[in-house]
Write a protein that holds these residues in place. Sequence first.
Motif, PDB file in Angstrom:
ATOM      1  N   UNK A  23       0.849  -1.189   0.000  1.00 35.19           N
ATOM      2  CA  UNK A  23       0.000   0.000   0.000  1.00 35.19           C
ATOM      3  C   UNK A  23       0.887   1.242   0.000  1.00 35.19           C
ATOM      4  N   UNK A  24       0.578   2.195  -0.875  1.00 43.52           N
ATOM      5  CA  UNK A  24       1.479   3.337  -1.046  1.00 43.52           C
ATOM      6  C   UNK A  24       1.571   4.186   0.208  1.00 43.52           C
ATOM      7  N   UNK A  25       0.445   4.337   0.923  1.00 47.76           N
ATOM      8  CA  UNK A  25       0.466   5.144   2.144  1.00 47.76           C
ATOM      9  C   UNK A  25       1.366   4.499   3.196  1.00 47.76           C
ATOM     10  N   UNK A  26       1.296   3.153   3.294  1.00 55.68           N
ATOM     11  CA  UNK A  26       2.148   2.443   4.257  1.00 55.68           C
ATOM     12  C   UNK A  26       3.619   2.548   3.852  1.00 55.68           C
ATOM     13  N   UNK A  27       3.877   2.590   2.545  1.00 55.28           N
ATOM     14  CA  UNK A  27       5.250   2.791   2.079  1.00 55.28           C
ATOM     15  C   UNK A  27       5.772   4.148   2.538  1.00 55.28           C
ATOM     16  N   UNK A  28       4.896   5.160   2.493  1.00 49.48           N
ATOM     17  CA  UNK A  28       5.298   6.484   2.968  1.00 49.48           C
ATOM     18  C   UNK A  28       5.640   6.436   4.450  1.00 49.48           C
ATOM     19  N   UNK A  29       4.804   5.736   5.227  1.00 48.10           N
ATOM     20  CA  UNK A  29       5.082   5.645   6.669  1.00 48.10           C
ATOM     21  C   UNK A  29       6.427   4.983   6.908  1.00 48.10           C
ATOM     22  N   UNK A  30       6.709   3.916   6.159  1.00 44.79           N
ATOM     23  CA  UNK A  30       7.986   3.210   6.344  1.00 44.79           C
ATOM     24  C   UNK A  30       9.160   4.116   5.987  1.00 44.79           C
ATOM     25  N   UNK A  31       8.967   4.964   4.956  1.00 42.69           N
ATOM     26  CA  UNK A  31      10.030   5.908   4.604  1.00 42.69           C
ATOM     27  C   UNK A  31      10.289   6.893   5.738  1.00 42.69           C
ATOM     28  N   UNK A  32       9.198   7.346   6.371  1.00 39.41           N
ATOM     29  CA  UNK A  32       9.370   8.268   7.495  1.00 39.41           C
ATOM     30  C   UNK A  32      10.162   7.603   8.622  1.00 39.41           C
ATOM     31  N   UNK A  33       9.873   6.319   8.867  1.00 41.83           N
ATOM     32  CA  UNK A  33      10.603   5.593   9.914  1.00 41.83           C
ATOM     33  C   UNK A  33      12.097   5.572   9.590  1.00 41.83           C
ATOM     34  N   UNK A  34      12.430   5.303   8.323  1.00 42.16           N
ATOM     35  CA  UNK A  34      13.842   5.234   7.946  1.00 42.16           C
ATOM     36  C   UNK A  34      14.520   6.591   8.100  1.00 42.16           C
ATOM     37  N   UNK A  35      13.812   7.661   7.683  1.00 42.16           N
ATOM     38  CA  UNK A  35      14.411   9.000   7.802  1.00 42.16           C
ATOM     39  C   UNK A  35      14.661   9.347   9.263  1.00 42.16           C
ATOM     40  N   UNK A  36      13.724   8.971  10.139  1.00 43.51           N
ATOM     41  CA  UNK A  36      13.900   9.271  11.561  1.00 43.51           C
ATOM     42  C   UNK A  36      15.068   8.507  12.154  1.00 43.51           C
ATOM     43  N   UNK A  37      15.238   7.247  11.702  1.00 37.56           N
ATOM     44  CA  UNK A  37      16.355   6.445  12.208  1.00 37.56           C
ATOM     45  C   UNK A  37      17.686   7.105  11.840  1.00 37.56           C
ATOM     46  N   UNK A  38      17.782   7.587  10.606  1.00 37.61           N
ATOM     47  CA  UNK A  38      19.020   8.243  10.184  1.00 37.61           C
ATOM     48  C   UNK A  38      19.244   9.525  10.987  1.00 37.61           C
ATOM     49  N   UNK A  39      18.165  10.236  11.295  1.00 40.41           N
ATOM     50  CA  UNK A  39      18.299  11.455  12.101  1.00 40.41           C
ATOM     51  C   UNK A  39      18.879  11.151  13.472  1.00 40.41           C
ATOM     52  N   UNK A  40      18.446  10.037  14.081  1.00 40.19           N
ATOM     53  CA  UNK A  40      19.006   9.663  15.391  1.00 40.19           C
ATOM     54  C   UNK A  40      20.497   9.428  15.269  1.00 40.19           C
ATOM     55  N   UNK A  41      20.919   8.711  14.217  1.00 42.96           N
ATOM     56  CA  UNK A  41      22.350   8.435  14.046  1.00 42.96           C
ATOM     57  C   UNK A  41      23.126   9.730  13.887  1.00 42.96           C
ATOM     58  N   UNK A  42      22.591  10.675  13.099  1.00 38.67           N
ATOM     59  CA  UNK A  42      23.278  11.953  12.902  1.00 38.67           C
ATOM     60  C   UNK A  42      23.422  12.714  14.213  1.00 38.67           C
ATOM     61  N   UNK A  43      22.328  12.766  14.988  1.00 43.85           N
ATOM     62  CA  UNK A  43      22.368  13.518  16.242  1.00 43.85           C
ATOM     63  C   UNK A  43      23.347  12.868  17.220  1.00 43.85           C
TER      64      UNK A  43
END
Lengths: 100, 187
Positions: free
Chosen positions: A27-47
């Motif tokens: 489902x495309x909407x669920x794909x968007x949610x999963x992308x948000x999860x990945x972006x947030x994970x990378x943000x934690x690593x950067x911080x």
Amino acid sequence: MIGLSHYLIVSAILFSIGLVGVLRRRNLLMLFFATEVMLNAVNIAFAAISHYYNDLTGQMFAFFIIAVAASEVAVGLGILIVLYKKHGSLDLDDLANMRG
Amino acid sequence: MYEIVAFYLFSALTIGLFLITVLSKNVLYAMTSLAAGMVLISGFFFLLGADFLGVVQLIVYVGAIMALYSFAMMFFDATRDIKEKNTNNTWVFLLGGLSALVLVLMFAGPIYSENIQALYPMHEGVGNAQDVGIVLFTKYLVPFEVAALMLLVAMIAGIILAGKKMDDSLTEDLSADDEIMTAKDEK
């Protein structure tokens, strides 16, 4: 004491969760949610790296990632709304009409 | 001590909430748990001393992006469960193996870069917001402006894409106006 590797491991786990979502959901909407999860994970690593190396560059990159995520959501949701009006569903298999 | 407790609490809760996001069949549950997980991620940022980043995370992610999702939810049927077919397993295994390789490379990266030097070191006795502001508006001014332009383009694109065929108003019934006008004409 909590070290850099702790944060990096949490970030990697969250990133893998997002990756599982991207690979598994149809489902495309669920794909968007999963992308948000990945972006947030990378943000934690950067911080975390920014904190432990005492350098502000990581935080700067996290800001720009947030800006990119915001614009991605704005354009992506517009496209999703157009797709939903046209096809009546957001399933990737229904949208695969360009198969040769 | 409190840092350890907070770290493990936040990480367990975030992992659980994001697992719900990824595995749930209901869009509404997925969105709610995603929003809650983002709030907890801002907790990570506060733990790491990146106060400004945490506030931006709260305002932009939880405030703006999740509000955008919930507005978009009005267009989709959110209460219905999503039915999905399972995909071709060979592709999933192939992509999974490749991404595992990338993950290993990512973890091996810091080992080979032990001698990282701080380009823009943080200052003692200066708040995080001031520090970030000074670096953002001196060293990262051009990327900042480009990001602003990108957000403008994204806003216009979102308005045009979502606003197609919305030139006839949804709230007021135009045919009712016509009937009133014709009734007046007949009189």
